[in-house]
Enzyme design. Sequence first.
Site, PDB file in Angstrom:
ATOM      1  N   GLY A  52       0.908  -1.373   0.364  1.00 16.93           N
ATOM      2  CA  GLY A  52      -0.198   0.049  -0.482  1.00 16.93           C
ATOM      3  C   GLY A  52       0.894   1.345  -0.053  1.00 16.93           C
ATOM      4  N   ILE A  85       1.213   4.272   2.160  1.00 15.21           N
ATOM      5  CA  ILE A  85       2.271   3.933   3.700  1.00 15.21           C
ATOM      6  C   ILE A  85       3.552   2.642   3.723  1.00 15.21           C
ATOM      7  CG2 ILE A  85       2.563   4.180   5.870  1.00 15.21           C
ATOM      8  CD1 ILE A  85      -1.027   4.782   6.179  1.00 15.21           C
ATOM      9  N   GLY A  86       2.642   2.103   3.140  1.00 17.73           N
ATOM     10  CA  GLY A  86       4.112   0.259   2.885  1.00 17.73           C
ATOM     11  C   GLY A  86       5.002   0.976   2.238  1.00 17.73           C
ATOM     12  N   ARG A 100     -19.592   4.526   9.927  1.00 18.09           N
ATOM     13  CA  ARG A 100     -18.081   4.072  11.440  1.00 18.09           C
ATOM     14  C   ARG A 100     -18.980   2.187  11.173  1.00 18.09           C
ATOM     15  NH1 ARG A 100     -14.058   7.100  12.579  1.00 18.09           N
ATOM     16  NH2 ARG A 100     -13.707   6.259  15.569  1.00 18.09           N
ATOM     17  N   GLN A 103      -5.091 -11.101  13.477  1.00 20.49           N
ATOM     18  CA  GLN A 103      -4.050 -10.322  13.244  1.00 20.49           C
ATOM     19  C   GLN A 103      -3.242 -10.720  14.839  1.00 20.49           C
ATOM     20  OE1 GLN A 103      -2.759  -7.016  11.456  1.00 20.49           O
ATOM     21  NE2 GLN A 103      -3.187  -8.205   9.318  1.00 20.49           N
ATOM     22  N   VAL A 107      -0.998   1.200  13.073  1.00 16.44           N
ATOM     23  CA  VAL A 107      -0.853   2.693  11.632  1.00 16.44           C
ATOM     24  C   VAL A 107      -2.095   2.518  11.924  1.00 16.44           C
ATOM     25  CG1 VAL A 107      -0.020   3.686  10.103  1.00 16.44           C
ATOM     26  CG2 VAL A 107       1.536   2.141  11.265  1.00 16.44           C
ATOM     27  N   ASN A 126      -6.374   2.720  10.695  1.00 18.40           N
ATOM     28  CA  ASN A 126      -7.187   3.602  11.478  1.00 18.40           C
ATOM     29  C   ASN A 126      -7.868   2.499  11.524  1.00 18.40           C
ATOM     30  OD1 ASN A 126      -5.760   5.521  12.370  1.00 18.40           O
ATOM     31  ND2 ASN A 126      -5.920   6.285  10.195  1.00 18.40           N
ATOM     32  N   HIS A 186      -6.052   8.472  18.213  1.00 18.52           N
ATOM     33  CA  HIS A 186      -5.245   9.562  16.534  1.00 18.52           C
ATOM     34  C   HIS A 186      -6.607   9.250  15.407  1.00 18.52           C
ATOM     35  CE1 HIS A 186      -4.015   9.733  13.150  1.00 18.52           C
ATOM     36  NE2 HIS A 186      -4.120   8.851  12.513  1.00 18.52           N
TER      37      HIS A 186
END
EC number: 1.1.1.37
Length: 329
Positions: free
Chosen positions: A15, A17-18, A101, A115, A132, A134, A190
């Site tokens: 992705g 960010i990856g 949401r 995970q 990380v 969200n 966050h």
Amino acid sequence: MAKAPMRVAVTGAAGQIGYSLLFRIANGDLLGKDQPVILQLLEIPDEKAQKALAGVMMELEDCAFPLLAGMTAHSDPMTAFKDIDVALLVGARPRGPGMERKDLLSANAQIFTAQGKALNVVAKKTVKVLVVGNPANTNAYIAMKSAPDIPAKNFTAMLRLDHNRALSQLANKLNKPVADIEKLVVWGNHSPTMYPDYRFATIDGKSVKDSINDAAWNKDVFIPTVGKRGAAIIEARGLSSAASAANAAIDHIHDWVLGTNGKWVTMGIPSKGEYDIPAEVIYGFPVVCENGEYKMIEGLEIDEFSRERMTHTLNELLEEQAGVKHLLS
């Protein structure tokens, strides 16, 4: 003598960010310039995602990083997390159009339950986990609750991006280098509700609060600017912040593993009841790190305005937790 390689798992590895993260890890920015790493890269079991991951790995090979001791591609957390020292849980279900949401929470609860269970079975019991993806605090809470054999304190959420954003806003306001600012805190979730707090901060040893001396700027400009910065970047760039998020993840793990030399940083960590935050809520707190452990800064005075802000962000976290309780066995 050369150090033994450390194993680092990254999810959502192909992705945005990856892509900003992996080259910096392989370059030694995460664990130190003398620490070899083995990357264990997880992507969804989708042909397109796995193919993209293969392409990223080709690029990593082509950098010929001296510290990159090996890398493997995975579609199953049970193999990706085997014997890892560090887990960067970046991959999460993004919020799609028309998605409530609560739908987002339950989609991510499934990912982070799986995970967490995999970490519990195959990772080292000393694994340092940073979420990380969200909603990061709640996803970290889900993973923590799904891994009863790993100490709860090993599960953290990323507040460092908010911390770094707040630092740069203060540096700009005061026209000073960011490196001169110490003792900044970001409390809570966050999300746009988090509370950046410079009441204890110093710049060149002088009080930041006294230097700025503007309660209206704090309330009406500073706090909303930091809270809405992610949205402002999407608006400007058409894509969410990836390089700055990856940079914050590097800062978070680097400091946790190698120490902060007495400097305060913000980490999302499980509360033990400090500052009247209920136990087990993963909440942004001020910490210092040394010898591979973080230690909370306790006993800071909480004024009425701060308590209001801290409760507001806590309530959002409690609501998110309540929304996933039924999904945690």
